[in-house]
Design an enzyme around this catalytic site. Structure first.
Site, short mmCIF file in Angstrom:
data_model
loop_
_atom_site.label_atom_id
_atom_site.label_comp_id
_atom_site.label_asym_id
_atom_site.label_seq_id
_atom_site.Cartn_x
_atom_site.Cartn_y
_atom_site.Cartn_z
N GLU A 199 0.84 -1.21 0.00
CA GLU A 199 0.00 0.00 0.00
C GLU A 199 0.87 1.25 0.00
O GLU A 199 0.58 2.23 -0.66
CB GLU A 199 -0.93 -0.01 1.23
CG GLU A 199 -1.98 1.13 1.23
CD GLU A 199 -1.55 2.36 1.99
OE1 GLU A 199 -2.25 3.38 1.91
OE2 GLU A 199 -0.50 2.34 2.67
N ASP A 246 -7.92 1.52 8.22
CA ASP A 246 -6.57 2.07 8.09
C ASP A 246 -6.37 3.18 9.13
O ASP A 246 -7.30 3.91 9.46
CB ASP A 246 -6.37 2.62 6.66
CG ASP A 246 -4.88 2.73 6.29
OD1 ASP A 246 -4.02 2.37 7.12
OD2 ASP A 246 -4.59 3.18 5.17
N HIS A 338 3.07 8.21 9.79
CA HIS A 338 4.29 8.19 8.98
C HIS A 338 5.50 8.77 9.70
O HIS A 338 6.41 9.32 9.05
CB HIS A 338 4.08 8.87 7.62
CG HIS A 338 3.30 8.00 6.67
ND1 HIS A 338 3.11 8.31 5.34
CD2 HIS A 338 2.67 6.81 6.86
CE1 HIS A 338 2.39 7.35 4.76
NE2 HIS A 338 2.10 6.44 5.66
ZN LIG Z 1 0.88 4.65 5.61
#
Ligand SMILES: [Zn+2]
Ligand SMILES: *[C@@H]1O[C@H](CO)[C@@H](O)[C@H](O)[C@H]1NC(C)=O
Length: 399
Positions: A199, A246, A338
């Site tokens: 992904e 997610d 992230h």
């Molecule tokens: Zn990610």
């Protein structure tokens, strides 16, 4: 009856038939049955095996798992072992592809999507629509050592917990239907898990450097045909709802509703959150509801461009999507997103476990399992079917 002789009253009749016809058409894909309060209260919460250091289910996922590295192989192996040992009735499949990436120096990188599904016994593959729960399991190349706990190790674990928590109820429901003399061929509801690969972008998010696994699977499933005369033409159309989880596992998530056609399913989750919280079965403290759009009408819902994620190649091919991602205007994604801080220690474990219970409840409502889930010490058996249940099951045969 010819329309040439149709007066107003008769036209109303036509509309009624049309309406009933539509209802019947909708039922196979969208049957949904609320869980009772007793069932909700008894839904199992994850316990020791969600321990981030020693938990047998969760801790093996909490390691770097960049495609093509040993950590990635180990996590894939962990999924396969979990399904083979804990959920042996499930079919396991891999969908493999390769692609060059902006950092692979012209070499092909392997991507492996993990697929597991369970259909009612005796049903033909192409005749079952599957509730499909999805998360990506690869982790980002950078920063070095990145764990991706909310992205998406925790969502994978939530889905695994939900599936093991409803699995024996599926056995009981299908056995009860057979005992009632129902033809399971009429039971079109199956369930499926997709742990997608690749992904994350390797360098910078573009349409070619991202969603490697999802793009490959959607393309493959669009062209792969189910057997002739199947209810569903392709594995892609066998997806009754694509529920993508997610960036979940941080405290107080904000989940928006993006698609009018699945807003009713979003609202069902919002209702479950509210019911579970009022029963004290959610442990995380949250000042606001997670499902912030629950009171909106479906026509107030829109995907202002949408968030780019694994659902896109499926959405583009007409699959119904429910996107569960922690994102809100002005707030954005969770602050660890992230960064090196997206690790096990930064998870809010009460929230992770609450999500696991919530997804269990949603899957159980979708699969219509009320009465078949164990109520703590009170384990139901097929022969204990009470009358109302028998009537309910008979009613379903008629549809
Ligand atoms: Zn990610
Ligand atoms: C796909 O990859 C997995 C994992 O490497 C492997 O076990 C499987 O056999 C492969 N499947 C095919 C059809 O090549």
């Amino acid at each position: 009856m010819s329309t040439a002789y149709c007066d107003l009253r008769c036209l109303r009749g036509h509309f009624l038939y049309l309406y009933l016809g539509l209802l019947l058409l909708l039922i196979p894909g969208e049957a949904y049955e609320k869980l009772s309060e007793d069932t909700l209260k008894a839904l199992p919460r994850p316990s020791q095996d969600f321990d981030i250091h020693t938990g047998a289910l969760f801790s093996p996922i909490l390691q770097p798992r960049v495609p093509g590295t040993p950590g990635h192989t180990a996590v894939l192996e962990h999924f396969a072992t979990f399904f083979r040992t804990t959920l042996p009735e499930w079919q396991i499949d891999f969908q493999n592809s390769t692609s060059k990436t902006p950092v692979s120096h012209g070499k092909d990188v392997p991507f492996v999507n993990f697929i597991a599904y369970r259909d009612p016994p005796g049903t033909a593959k192409g005749d079952v629509g599957r509730l499909t729960l999805v998360a990506h399991y690869d982790s980002k190349l950078e920063p070095e050592g990145f764990i991706g706990a909310i992205d998406s190790a925790a969502p994978c674990a939530m889905i695994m917990h939900a599936m093991r928590s409803i699995d024996s109820a599926l056995d009981k429901k299908w056995a009860a239907m057979e005992a009632e003399g129902m033809d399971l061929l009429d039971e079109h509801h199956g369930i499926q898990v997709l742990f997608l690969d690749g992904e994350e972008a390797f360098k910078e998010w573009t349409s070619t450097d991202s969603l490697y696994g999802a793009r490959s699977l959607a393309e493959h499933w669009e062209t792969q045909m189910n057997p002739a005369m199947s209810t569903f033409k392709t594995p892609l159309s066998s997806i009754s709802l694509f529920v993508l989880l997610d960036l979940l596992g941080a405290k107080s998530p904000n989940i928006q509703s993006y698609y009018p056609t699945t807003h009713w399913a979003y609202q069902s989750l919002g209702a479950l959150e509210k019911r579970l919280r009022s029963l004290g079965h959610l442990k995380s403290t949250s000042t606001d509801p997670w499902f912030i759009d629950t009171s909106k009408d479906s026509h107030q819902v829109m995907a202002f461009g949408g968030i780019q994620d694994d659902h896109l190649p499926f959405l583009a091919r007409g699959v119904e999507i429910l996107h569960l991602i922690d994102f809100a205007p002005f707030k954005g994604f969770p602050s660890v997103w992230h960064t090196a801080d997206d690790d096990a220690e930064h998870l809010d474990m009460d929230t992770v476990k609450d999500w696991s219970v919530l997804m269990t409840a949603f899957a159980a409502e979708w699969m219509e399992l009320d009465g078949f889930l164990d109520h703590g010490d009170k384990v139901r058996r097929e022969e204990d079917l009470d009358e109302s249940e028998a009537i309910r099951l008979n009613k379903k045969t008629e549809l």
